[in-house]
Scaffold this motif. Structure first.
Motif, short mmCIF file in Angstrom:
data_model
loop_
_atom_site.label_atom_id
_atom_site.label_comp_id
_atom_site.label_asym_id
_atom_site.label_seq_id
_atom_site.Cartn_x
_atom_site.Cartn_y
_atom_site.Cartn_z
N ARG A 61 0.85 -1.69 0.03
CA ARG A 61 -0.08 -0.02 -0.09
C ARG A 61 0.99 0.61 0.06
O ARG A 61 1.97 1.02 0.32
N ILE A 117 0.89 5.06 0.63
CA ILE A 117 -0.62 6.32 1.42
C ILE A 117 0.19 7.52 1.88
O ILE A 117 1.34 7.44 1.07
N LEU A 134 -5.97 5.66 8.17
CA LEU A 134 -5.94 5.30 6.96
C LEU A 134 -5.68 4.08 6.40
O LEU A 134 -5.50 3.95 4.84
N ILE A 135 -3.77 3.79 7.56
CA ILE A 135 -3.87 2.54 7.14
C ILE A 135 -4.99 1.32 7.03
O ILE A 135 -4.97 0.61 6.35
N SER A 153 -7.22 1.63 3.97
CA SER A 153 -6.71 1.16 3.43
C SER A 153 -6.65 -0.11 2.88
O SER A 153 -6.89 -0.56 1.65
N CYS A 154 -7.11 -0.54 4.21
CA CYS A 154 -6.41 -1.90 4.38
C CYS A 154 -8.22 -2.94 4.08
O CYS A 154 -8.14 -4.20 4.01
#
Length: 72
Positions: free
Chosen positions: A17, A19, A33-34, A37-38
């Motif tokens: 990923r 970012i 955010l992490i 995104s996953c």
């Protein structure tokens, strides 16, 4: 300033990923955010570690306050 992170995994082949996050963001913002995104639920227990020179483990920043006292 914008920070760009590339996230990889030793556990999942071909996982990556990329970012970007503003330098004024908090660790909570980075966590969200992490996780987003996953595709994970936002109830994951997470922590960040600030490393010293030579990647020595330094301060740990947790999502929730952890009681580390040894009251018996």
């Amino acid at each position: 300033m914008i920070y760009k992170f590339t996230i990889i995994s030793d556990e999942v082949d071909d996982f990556m990923r990329e970012i970007q996050i503003d330098s004024t963001a908090t660790f909570l913002d980075l966590h969200k955010l992490i996780v987003g995104s996953c595709g994970y639920k936002n109830d994951q227990l997470t922590s960040f570690t600030i490393c010293e020179n030579g990647w020595e483990k330094g301060q740990e920043i947790t999502l929730e306050a952890m009681d580390t006292s040894a009251d018996v």
